[in-house]
Design a protein around this motif. Structure first.
Motif, mmCIF file in Angstrom:
data_model
loop_
_atom_site.group_PDB
_atom_site.id
_atom_site.type_symbol
_atom_site.label_atom_id
_atom_site.label_comp_id
_atom_site.label_asym_id
_atom_site.label_seq_id
_atom_site.Cartn_x
_atom_site.Cartn_y
_atom_site.Cartn_z
ATOM 1 N N ALA A 484 0.771 -1.325 -0.102
ATOM 2 C CA ALA A 484 -0.085 -0.200 -0.003
ATOM 3 C C ALA A 484 1.069 1.104 -0.182
ATOM 4 C CB ALA A 484 -0.939 -0.143 1.073
ATOM 5 N N LEU A 485 2.131 1.223 0.755
ATOM 6 C CA LEU A 485 2.804 2.430 0.938
ATOM 7 C C LEU A 485 3.573 2.574 -0.546
ATOM 8 C CD1 LEU A 485 4.533 1.995 4.365
ATOM 9 C CD2 LEU A 485 2.565 3.291 3.628
ATOM 10 N N LEU A 486 3.951 1.576 -1.131
ATOM 11 C CA LEU A 486 4.580 1.860 -2.503
ATOM 12 C C LEU A 486 3.619 2.118 -3.462
ATOM 13 C CD1 LEU A 486 7.337 -1.202 -2.252
ATOM 14 C CD2 LEU A 486 7.711 1.043 -1.879
ATOM 15 N N ALA A 487 2.390 1.571 -3.493
ATOM 16 C CA ALA A 487 1.325 2.099 -4.453
ATOM 17 C C ALA A 487 1.066 3.636 -4.497
ATOM 18 C CB ALA A 487 -0.076 1.337 -4.242
ATOM 19 N N LEU A 488 1.137 4.150 -3.250
ATOM 20 C CA LEU A 488 1.115 5.632 -3.279
ATOM 21 C C LEU A 488 2.212 6.472 -3.382
ATOM 22 C CD1 LEU A 488 -1.017 5.610 0.192
ATOM 23 C CD2 LEU A 488 -1.987 5.839 -1.934
ATOM 24 N N ALA A 489 3.390 5.951 -2.875
ATOM 25 C CA ALA A 489 4.839 6.811 -3.039
ATOM 26 C C ALA A 489 5.325 6.498 -4.345
ATOM 27 C CB ALA A 489 5.568 6.490 -1.875
ATOM 28 N N ASP A 490 4.837 5.401 -5.320
ATOM 29 C CA ASP A 490 5.551 5.288 -6.571
ATOM 30 C C ASP A 490 5.768 6.418 -7.432
ATOM 31 O OD1 ASP A 490 6.840 4.408 -8.763
ATOM 32 O OD2 ASP A 490 5.376 2.710 -9.019
ATOM 33 N N PRO A 491 6.698 7.267 -7.697
ATOM 34 C CA PRO A 491 6.543 8.325 -8.523
ATOM 35 C C PRO A 491 6.362 8.076 -10.076
ATOM 36 C CG PRO A 491 8.943 7.950 -8.226
ATOM 37 C CD PRO A 491 8.048 6.747 -7.291
ATOM 38 N N ARG A 492 6.412 6.897 -10.513
ATOM 39 C CA ARG A 492 6.494 6.703 -11.779
ATOM 40 C C ARG A 492 5.194 5.572 -12.099
ATOM 41 N NH1 ARG A 492 11.608 6.550 -10.583
ATOM 42 N NH2 ARG A 492 11.650 4.108 -10.357
ATOM 43 N N MET A 494 2.547 3.951 -13.647
ATOM 44 C CA MET A 494 1.495 4.148 -14.865
ATOM 45 C C MET A 494 0.241 3.189 -14.826
ATOM 46 S SD MET A 494 3.119 6.368 -16.304
ATOM 47 C CE MET A 494 4.759 7.023 -16.250
ATOM 48 N N VAL A 495 0.297 2.078 -14.160
ATOM 49 C CA VAL A 495 -0.624 1.049 -14.136
ATOM 50 C C VAL A 495 -1.439 1.450 -12.769
ATOM 51 C CG1 VAL A 495 -1.427 -1.316 -14.181
ATOM 52 C CG2 VAL A 495 0.436 -0.531 -15.436
ATOM 53 N N GLY A 496 -2.878 1.222 -12.974
ATOM 54 C CA GLY A 496 -3.704 1.501 -11.538
ATOM 55 C C GLY A 496 -3.674 0.230 -10.950
ATOM 56 N N VAL A 497 -4.128 0.269 -9.520
ATOM 57 C CA VAL A 497 -4.138 -0.503 -8.325
ATOM 58 C C VAL A 497 -5.701 -1.358 -8.973
ATOM 59 C CG1 VAL A 497 -4.768 -1.230 -6.116
ATOM 60 C CG2 VAL A 497 -3.233 0.659 -6.849
ATOM 61 N N LEU A 527 -4.875 10.528 -6.164
ATOM 62 C CA LEU A 527 -3.776 10.398 -7.304
ATOM 63 C C LEU A 527 -4.018 9.896 -8.652
ATOM 64 C CD1 LEU A 527 -1.190 9.066 -4.715
ATOM 65 C CD2 LEU A 527 -1.215 11.324 -5.773
ATOM 66 N N GLU A 528 -5.424 9.527 -8.767
ATOM 67 C CA GLU A 528 -5.935 8.935 -9.904
ATOM 68 C C GLU A 528 -5.379 7.357 -10.135
ATOM 69 O OE1 GLU A 528 -6.171 11.616 -13.077
ATOM 70 O OE2 GLU A 528 -8.009 12.772 -12.330
ATOM 71 N N ARG A 529 -5.115 6.826 -9.433
ATOM 72 C CA ARG A 529 -4.579 5.516 -9.423
ATOM 73 C C ARG A 529 -5.484 4.355 -9.274
ATOM 74 N NH1 ARG A 529 1.764 6.224 -7.189
ATOM 75 N NH2 ARG A 529 2.071 8.098 -8.297
ATOM 76 N N ILE A 530 -6.567 4.481 -9.301
ATOM 77 C CA ILE A 530 -7.601 3.608 -9.214
ATOM 78 C C ILE A 530 -8.882 4.279 -9.929
ATOM 79 C CG2 ILE A 530 -8.861 4.534 -7.120
ATOM 80 C CD1 ILE A 530 -9.344 1.908 -6.102
ATOM 81 N N GLY A 531 -9.472 2.987 -10.830
ATOM 82 C CA GLY A 531 -10.843 3.374 -11.502
ATOM 83 C C GLY A 531 -11.721 3.828 -10.928
ATOM 84 N N SER A 532 -12.711 4.584 -11.704
ATOM 85 C CA SER A 532 -14.155 5.128 -11.174
ATOM 86 C C SER A 532 -15.028 3.828 -10.434
ATOM 87 C CB SER A 532 -14.566 5.886 -12.126
ATOM 88 O OG SER A 532 -15.041 5.081 -13.348
ATOM 89 N N GLY A 533 -14.823 2.793 -11.132
ATOM 90 C CA GLY A 533 -15.626 1.613 -10.683
ATOM 91 C C GLY A 533 -15.309 1.270 -9.363
ATOM 92 N N GLU A 534 -13.902 0.975 -9.376
ATOM 93 C CA GLU A 534 -13.291 0.467 -8.051
ATOM 94 C C GLU A 534 -13.573 1.566 -6.837
ATOM 95 O OE1 GLU A 534 -11.812 0.371 -10.890
ATOM 96 O OE2 GLU A 534 -11.281 -1.737 -11.083
ATOM 97 N N ILE A 535 -13.844 2.914 -7.230
ATOM 98 C CA ILE A 535 -14.045 3.954 -6.326
ATOM 99 C C ILE A 535 -15.264 3.710 -5.768
ATOM 100 C CG2 ILE A 535 -14.158 6.422 -5.849
ATOM 101 C CD1 ILE A 535 -11.839 6.843 -7.744
ATOM 102 N N ALA A 536 -16.348 3.878 -6.528
ATOM 103 C CA ALA A 536 -17.749 3.635 -6.292
ATOM 104 C C ALA A 536 -17.997 2.368 -5.482
ATOM 105 C CB ALA A 536 -18.422 3.475 -7.573
ATOM 106 N N GLU A 537 -17.510 1.139 -5.827
ATOM 107 C CA GLU A 537 -17.417 -0.177 -5.017
ATOM 108 C C GLU A 537 -17.094 -0.092 -3.907
ATOM 109 O OE1 GLU A 537 -15.759 -4.884 -5.314
ATOM 110 O OE2 GLU A 537 -15.456 -3.400 -6.927
ATOM 111 N N TYR A 538 -15.705 0.301 -3.570
ATOM 112 C CA TYR A 538 -15.220 0.329 -2.264
ATOM 113 C C TYR A 538 -15.692 1.405 -1.506
ATOM 114 C CZ TYR A 538 -12.290 -3.471 -3.606
ATOM 115 O OH TYR A 538 -11.720 -4.740 -4.112
ATOM 116 N N SER A 539 -16.229 2.431 -2.197
ATOM 117 C CA SER A 539 -16.647 3.704 -1.183
ATOM 118 C C SER A 539 -17.831 3.310 -0.560
ATOM 119 C CB SER A 539 -17.050 4.869 -2.203
ATOM 120 O OG SER A 539 -15.808 5.521 -2.292
#
Length: 616
Positions: A484-492, A494-497, A527-539
């Protein structure tokens, strides 16, 4: 008998003649100088015929005789009566004059100086700050066109420290930048508001540098109060004297009277200062030790030294003023009082150069966790403590373990030293993680470390070492804390979670109310590293609603839309106030991270999101 007198008189006459002969002046002039040549006879000159004089009237003084050609001007006639338009009703009486101080007399006679800087050296108020844009500060015109009421409300609303270390660092950078005042706001007021916020954050050194960028002649009462608080916070009491002596604030409280006495002593008026402080001591009942400390400091100026005994028994809690005076004088404070002191007060010791390293280390963890001290500054402090002979106690042990964390013979011994440092942090263990950031980055990547990987990565990220942290990306398990920490801190990245990775983290989350999962989702969404569908689901699964609006969310989103990083940073600081991360909501974190990313502050956004998960 007569012959004897006669012989004696003759001898006396002879000796007197010899003395007179010896004392006669010797002519040292060459021949001819004693007979000067006769001066030439002046030729006759025409004389002026005197003008007829007026007849002398009875009662008039006789005319004075003057040489030929001399002109005598009449004396001006002076009237003994006072002018009709001269107001003498406000003149002080003799008793009032005797009771006046030197400052009162200078003010009455118009002799009190208003400037302490010559005209050629006075500075413009167009831009005030200590960090130019070329030095890492924010653009100077960031707030120039913003409404003054909005900026004033944002700065006035910051009354508490930040919960986030990286949020603190970002806000400090914004407040210390060399900025132009918003449209319609006095630059002095803008500087005063910024200095007050910096004092609230514990950044007294930065606040002092900010107020020193303004000429004392331009100070307002509010800026003077902020400046005095900054000088007290840095134990630089005498540094406040220009503002105390030149600015009219209307203050007459005990702290101000003590400051005035100290400043008078250092201005060369030692006797007057001691008399004023002595009178203040006789009128003081509860806080006598404050006046005694002020007398000690005033007595160190010039010839005004006098013995002052400091007794701490029965003095009550330590105060910022008392703490600053004791540190400025090198007066030891009893351990019992320091143990009961507020954390906000103890952390100021970490930046007080007059204290020994072992004394500064007491507040180092607090200052490191809050963002006041950097990781390298903490390492420097403990390095000084390690080289100090005879140092004992927990701080000396921590310094020894820190050295082992750097130069241990094998990685496991270095890891063991890092663990020992973490375990001694108590309520401020996050400050110990800041201390070990560079030592953790020096460890080789090893999958056998297991559960320690997440803590090591969190320690690296406290110093912004995202590149070193990403070396561990191939060894972490998907859905773990380290992942989780690396998924947020990765500066490069390109692929979402994916939802599978996030699902594993949510299922294993044991935090109260699944706070870590909620903050992780907010950070990934911002950070826009997750899709809108996953945002709605986990929200829905976690009970979140990022679309709900408040006045604050609308303001920070609007500031991001107009691409204003300074205003976004200040609004982010307004939303991150609190004593712990329990005060931070996932919705606030989402808007903060999203706004920072959109105005080009993505590095700060990533670090704040990772810190939220690590400290939840």
């Amino acid at each position: 008998m007569k012959s004897a007198w006669f012989v004696g008189g003759a001898v006396l006459a002879l000796s007197s003649a010899m003395v007179l002969a010896q004392e006669a002046p010797v002519d040292l002039l060459p021949p001819g100088f004693d007979s000067p040549a006769p001066s030439p006879t002046p030729s006759p000159r025409a004389t002026r015929t005197p003008a007829p004089t007026a007849p002398v009237q009875s009662g008039s003084p006789p005319p004075t005789e003057s040489q030929a050609g001399e002109i005598v001007q009449p004396l001006p006639v002076q009237s003994a009566a006072p002018r009709a338009d001269l107001d003498l009703s406000n003149l002080p009486t003799l008793e009032e004059l005797e009771a006046m101080s030197t400052d009162d007399l200078d003010e009455l006679l118009g002799l009190k100086p208003k400037f302490d800087i010559p005209p050629a050296a006075r500075r413009s108020m167009d831009r005030v700050g200590v960090m130019d844009a070329s030095e890492g500060g924010l653009p100077a015109g960031s707030l120039a066109r913003q409404p003054a009421a909005l900026v004033r409300a944002v700065l006035a609303g910051m009354q508490q420290p930040m919960v986030s270390r990286w949020g603190h660092i970002l806000l400090r950078r914004a407040l210390a930048s060399r900025l132009a005042a918003p449209e319609g706001m006095d630059p002095v007021e803008f500087a005063a508001l910024r200095a007050q916020v910096l004092n609230t954050m514990g950044e007294h050194s930065v606040a002092r540098a900010l107020v020193q960028d303004v000429d004392t002649a331009n100070y307002s009462p509010a800026l003077t109060d902020a400046a005095v608080a900054a000088y007290i916070g840095t134990a630089d009491i005498v540094g406040a004297c220009p503002a105390v002596r030149l600015v009219e604030t209307g203050r007459d409280d005990q702290e101000w009277q003590m400051l005035a006495g100290i400043c008078n002593a250092y201005a060369g008026e030692a006797t007057r200062a001691q008399n004023d402080l002595r009178r203040l001591l006789t009128r003081t009942e509860d806080d006598r030790i404050d006046v005694l400390l002020a007398q000690r400091l005033a007595g160190s100026a010039g010839r005004g030294r006098r013995a002052v005994t400091i007794e701490w028994d029965g003095t009550g809690a330590i105060t910022p003023w008392r703490f600053a005076l004791a540190n400025a004088l090198g007066e030891p404070i009893p351990e019992g009082l320091l143990d009961d002191a507020a954390p906000e007060l103890v952390r100021t010791a970490a930046l007080t150069p007059a204290l020994a390293p072992v004394q500064r280390a007491r507040g180092a963890e607090i200052a490191g966790a809050s963002g006041i001290l950097s990781a390298s500054a903490m390492v420097d402090l403990y390095s000084q403590l390690y080289t100090e002979e005879g140092a004992e106690g927990d701080a000396a042990l921590t310094a020894s373990r820190l050295r082992e964390a750097y130069v241990g013979t094998d990685p496991m011994r270095r890891l063991a030293a890092i663990r020992d440092i973490w375990s001694g942090g108590g309520d401020y263990s996050y400050g110990r993680m800041v201390l070990t950031a560079y030592a953790a980055a020096r460890l080789p990547v090893d999958a056998d470390l297991g559960d320690e990987t997440g803590a090591l990565i969190a320690s690296m990220l406290t110093a912004g070492l995202d590149g070193d942290a990403m070396r561990w990306a191939g060894t972490v398990d998907a859905g773990s804390e380290a992942w989780a920490l690396l998924a947020l801190a990765d500066p490069r990245r390109m692929v979402g979670v994916t939802d599978g990775e996030l699902d594993s983290f949510v299922d294993d989350d044991g935090s109260a109310g699944q706070r870590r999962s909620r903050l992780l989702l907010a950070g990934l969404a911002g950070l826009e590293r997750i899709g809108s569908g996953e945002i709605a689901e986990y929200s829905g699964r976690l009970g979140l609603d990022f679309s709900a609006q408040t006045r604050w969310t609308r303001m920070i989103d609007r500031a991001a839309e107009v691409d204003n990083p300074a205003l976004v940073a200040m609004l982010a600081g307004l939303g991150m106030q609190g004593s712990s991360w329990d005060r931070m909501t996932a919705r606030h974190l989402y808007h903060i991270v999203s706004a920072l990313r959109r105005v080009g502050l993505e590095a700060e956004a990533r670090m704040i999101a990772a810190e939220a998960v690590a400290r939840a």
